[in-house]
Design an enzyme around this catalytic site. Structure first.
Site, PDB file in Angstrom:
ATOM      1  N   ASN A   7       1.118 -42.024   3.650  1.00  0.00           N
ATOM      2  CA  ASN A   7       2.657 -41.966   3.644  1.00  0.00           C
ATOM      3  C   ASN A   7       2.773 -40.683   2.903  1.00  0.00           C
ATOM      4  OD1 ASN A   7       5.533 -42.069   3.466  1.00  0.00           O
ATOM      5  ND2 ASN A   7       5.310 -44.102   2.172  1.00  0.00           N
ATOM      6  N   ARG A  88       2.517 -43.034   8.164  1.00  0.00           N
ATOM      7  CA  ARG A  88       4.183 -43.703   8.225  1.00  0.00           C
ATOM      8  C   ARG A  88       4.796 -42.324   8.433  1.00  0.00           C
ATOM      9  NH1 ARG A  88       8.065 -44.974   3.449  1.00  0.00           N
ATOM     10  NH2 ARG A  88       9.867 -46.001   4.744  1.00  0.00           N
ATOM     11  N   HIS A 177      13.009 -49.199   7.930  1.00  0.00           N
ATOM     12  CA  HIS A 177      12.200 -50.413   7.065  1.00  0.00           C
ATOM     13  C   HIS A 177      11.732 -51.328   8.230  1.00  0.00           C
ATOM     14  CE1 HIS A 177      15.069 -50.004   3.530  1.00  0.00           C
ATOM     15  NE2 HIS A 177      13.864 -49.561   3.034  1.00  0.00           N
ATOM     16  N   HIS A 205      15.149 -56.945   3.357  1.00  0.00           N
ATOM     17  CA  HIS A 205      14.527 -55.824   2.579  1.00  0.00           C
ATOM     18  C   HIS A 205      15.378 -55.280   1.574  1.00  0.00           C
ATOM     19  CE1 HIS A 205      11.075 -53.017   2.400  1.00  0.00           C
ATOM     20  NE2 HIS A 205      12.100 -52.433   1.450  1.00  0.00           N
ATOM     21  N   GLY A 207      14.779 -53.058  -1.784  1.00  0.00           N
ATOM     22  CA  GLY A 207      14.253 -52.234  -2.719  1.00  0.00           C
ATOM     23  C   GLY A 207      15.178 -51.244  -3.253  1.00  0.00           C
ATOM     24  N   ARG A 238      22.752 -45.226  -2.954  1.00  0.00           N
ATOM     25  CA  ARG A 238      23.448 -45.038  -1.630  1.00  0.00           C
ATOM     26  C   ARG A 238      24.607 -45.957  -1.645  1.00  0.00           C
ATOM     27  NH1 ARG A 238      18.006 -45.802   1.944  1.00  0.00           N
ATOM     28  NH2 ARG A 238      17.093 -43.903   0.943  1.00  0.00           N
ATOM     29  N   GLU A 330      11.871 -59.907  -3.851  1.00  0.00           N
ATOM     30  CA  GLU A 330      10.900 -60.340  -4.331  1.00  0.00           C
ATOM     31  C   GLU A 330      10.909 -61.152  -5.637  1.00  0.00           C
ATOM     32  OE1 GLU A 330       7.294 -58.417  -3.381  1.00  0.00           O
ATOM     33  OE2 GLU A 330       8.073 -57.735  -1.697  1.00  0.00           O
ATOM     34  N   GLU A 382       3.731 -53.197   3.942  1.00  0.00           N
ATOM     35  CA  GLU A 382       3.768 -51.981   4.998  1.00  0.00           C
ATOM     36  C   GLU A 382       2.479 -51.447   5.426  1.00  0.00           C
ATOM     37  OE1 GLU A 382       8.025 -50.194   4.484  1.00  0.00           O
ATOM     38  OE2 GLU A 382       7.409 -50.884   2.622  1.00  0.00           O
TER      39      GLU A 382
HETATM   40  P1  ADP Z   1      11.293 -48.867  -3.037  1.00  0.00           P
HETATM   41  O1  ADP Z   1      12.623 -48.993  -2.117  1.00  0.00           O
HETATM   42  O2  ADP Z   1      11.249 -47.485  -3.653  1.00  0.00           O
HETATM   43  O3  ADP Z   1      10.100 -49.192  -2.365  1.00  0.00           O
HETATM   44  P2  ADP Z   1      11.134 -51.215  -4.421  1.00  0.00           P
HETATM   45  O4  ADP Z   1      10.604 -52.248  -3.153  1.00  0.00           O
HETATM   46  O5  ADP Z   1       9.845 -51.318  -5.460  1.00  0.00           O
HETATM   47  O6  ADP Z   1      11.423 -49.986  -4.348  1.00  0.00           O
HETATM   48  O7  ADP Z   1      12.101 -51.908  -5.562  1.00  0.00           O
HETATM   49  C1  ADP Z   1      12.495 -51.341  -6.534  1.00  0.00           C
HETATM   50  C2  ADP Z   1      13.771 -52.175  -7.066  1.00  0.00           C
HETATM   51  O8  ADP Z   1      13.534 -53.533  -7.508  1.00  0.00           O
HETATM   52  C3  ADP Z   1      14.379 -51.789  -8.301  1.00  0.00           C
HETATM   53  O9  ADP Z   1      15.921 -51.640  -8.382  1.00  0.00           O
HETATM   54  C4  ADP Z   1      13.767 -52.676  -9.584  1.00  0.00           C
HETATM   55  O10 ADP Z   1      14.803 -52.664 -10.365  1.00  0.00           O
HETATM   56  C5  ADP Z   1      13.654 -53.952  -8.806  1.00  0.00           C
HETATM   57  N1  ADP Z   1      12.916 -54.669  -9.489  1.00  0.00           N
HETATM   58  C6  ADP Z   1      11.618 -54.629  -9.637  1.00  0.00           C
HETATM   59  N2  ADP Z   1      11.071 -55.815 -10.373  1.00  0.00           N
HETATM   60  C7  ADP Z   1      12.192 -56.537 -10.725  1.00  0.00           C
HETATM   61  C8  ADP Z   1      12.523 -57.834 -11.148  1.00  0.00           C
HETATM   62  N3  ADP Z   1      11.733 -58.143 -11.768  1.00  0.00           N
HETATM   63  N4  ADP Z   1      13.761 -58.269 -11.384  1.00  0.00           N
HETATM   64  C9  ADP Z   1      14.822 -57.670 -10.609  1.00  0.00           C
HETATM   65  N5  ADP Z   1      14.551 -56.420  -9.993  1.00  0.00           N
HETATM   66  C10 ADP Z   1      13.429 -55.962  -9.876  1.00  0.00           C
END
Ligand code: ADP
Length: 395
Positions: A7, A88, A177, A205, A207, A238, A330, A382
């Site tokens: 990636n 990717r 995504h 999704h 994140g 965003r 998750e 992914e």
């Molecule tokens: P990316 O889109 O960069 O791949 P991720 O899928 O790793 O990001 O998600 C990042 C987000 O997930 C951040 O906002 C982080 O705070 C949140 N996150 C990670 N662990 C937890 C948790 N235990 N509880 C709540 N939010 C979480």
């Protein structure tokens, strides 16, 4: 089969080595600060970390270091031992309706799509070219974030701007995504024992970037991100959906200039803009302490999500499941509890204990008795999806 997944961005390359006979990752790492004097590379394998701190002039040097680290860790002697490399690529534009084995023509088409993804596609191309020259004769496959959404009907992907302008400049909803939405929806269908081409779902999704997809008969029929990953949900930094007039108004007020729009909407808005942090964990802690701004950010995030679930329920019709994935999807039980709790009238009903149980990190169902739409958490993968595409296209 050993497949490497890359990636690559303009100044970094994430990588993962997968053993496809076991669907298992055996090494992963990151090359950072490419092009800067203080580069860093690390690899994790066999429970150990292997590192280099040195200048990494370009993607070629980055991949040569990755190769050295893989050898040092004992997981791979040379890239030529691989059965294939999967890349990717963020934007496939309208040219790619599926993943593709890399040829000169494929590279040309990705180059042609640079105007649609000027921040992403050039880095990916640099990664592909470097990997091809470092790995001998093995096959390379490109997997696009946009491809899964190419099944959207025109009424869903068009914007209501003058049609000839839209067509001339390829302005339309592409969605992103896609690899994640595809992976979790297929995995969910398997989990529930429903044939994939009969499976209807809404995939969430969530994140740092966040998007929702409406899945009908296993295919994406709508998704919240658009021409770029800016549209749709409220994200870490965003804005998601916004009235475009807000921008012209703020320019007229002298608050921002035209040059600052991108940065304003992509980097300064979203959760960060509302409450000063884009980390949902911090927001959760502040909400518990009664922090007003963090509570507003959390409530706005959940409200926008609920609206999209409602809209996509209308799009999909009979709905088998909603699926949470990504770092927030998750892990954030409070967000799931709030969003699902407010959708009880749809037949979405989750069990509080199952939702809070942190001992099960795998694919899981959160349903309480009486739920008529399943609520699942499916950790996204992914890299595995990309590696599976390499296997599919090269065997
Ligand atoms: P990316 O889109 O960069 O791949 P991720 O899928 O790793 O990001 O998600 C990042 C987000 O997930 C951040 O906002 C982080 O705070 C949140 N996150 C990670 N662990 C937890 C948790 N235990 N509880 C709540 N939010 C979480």
């Amino acid at each position: 089969m050993k497949i490497l997944v890359l990636n690559a961005g303009s100044s970094s390359i994430k990588f993962q080595l997968l053993l496809m006979d076991k669907n298992e990752s055996i090494a992963s790492g990151l090359i950072e600060q490419i092009g800067q004097p203080s580069g860093h590379a690390e690899l994790k394998a066999n429970g150990q970390k292997y590192e280099r701190n040195q200048e990494i002039k370009d993607h070629h040097v980055g991949l040569a270091i990755m190769s050295e680290l893989l050898k040092e860790s004992g997981v791979l002697n040379s890239l030529t031992e691989l059965d294939g490399i999967g890349h990717r690529v963020v934007h496939g534009g309208e040219s790619f309706k599926s993943s593709a084995v890399v040829t000169a023509e494929v590279i040309k088409k990705i180059e042609d799509n640079i105007p649609l993804a000027p921040l992403h596609n050039p880095g990916a191309l640099a990664g592909i070219k470097a990997a091809m020259s470092e790995s001998g004769d093995i096959p390379h496959v490109v997997v696009f974030d946009t491809v899964f959404h190419q099944t959207m009907p025109e009424e869903a992907y068009r914007y209501a701007i003058p049609y000839d302008v839209a067509v001339k400049h390829h302005v339309r909803r592409y969605g992103f995504h896609g690899t994640s939405h595809q992976y979790v929806s297929q995995q969910a269908a398997k989990f529930l024992g429903i044939q994939n081409d009969k499976f209807n779902a809404i995939t969430l999704h969530l994140g740092n970037g966040a998007s929702v997809s409406a899945i009908k008969n296993g295919k994406s029929v709508d998704t919240s991100m658009g021409l770029s990953p800016l549209e749709g949900l409220i994200m870490g930094t965003r804005s998601g959906d916004i009235d475009p007039a807000v921008i012209t108004y703020l320019i007229a007020q002298g608050e921002i200039t035209a040059d600052q729009i991108d940065n304003f909407l992509n980097k300064k808005s979203g959760l960060l803009g509302i409450c000063g942090t884009n980390d949902m964990r911090d927001i959760g802690e502040r909400v518990e302490k009664g922090d007003k701004q963090a509570t507003l950010a959390f409530d706005m995030f959940c409200y926008r999500l609920k609206k999209y679930i409602g809209a996509y329920y209308a799009v999909v019709g009979k709905l088998d499941a909603i699926i949470f994935t990504g770092g927030i999807g998750e892990n954030d039980q409070a967000m799931r509890e709030k969003v699902c709790g407010e959708l009880a009238h749809f037949g979405i009903k989750i069990d509080s204990a199952k939702n809070r149980d942190r001992s099960n990190r795998g694919d899981r169902c959160l349903d309480a008795d009486g739920a008529t739409i399943k609520t699942l958490v499916i950790p996204t993968n992914e890299e595995l999806m990309i590696a599976s595409e390499v296997v599919r296209l090269t065997k």
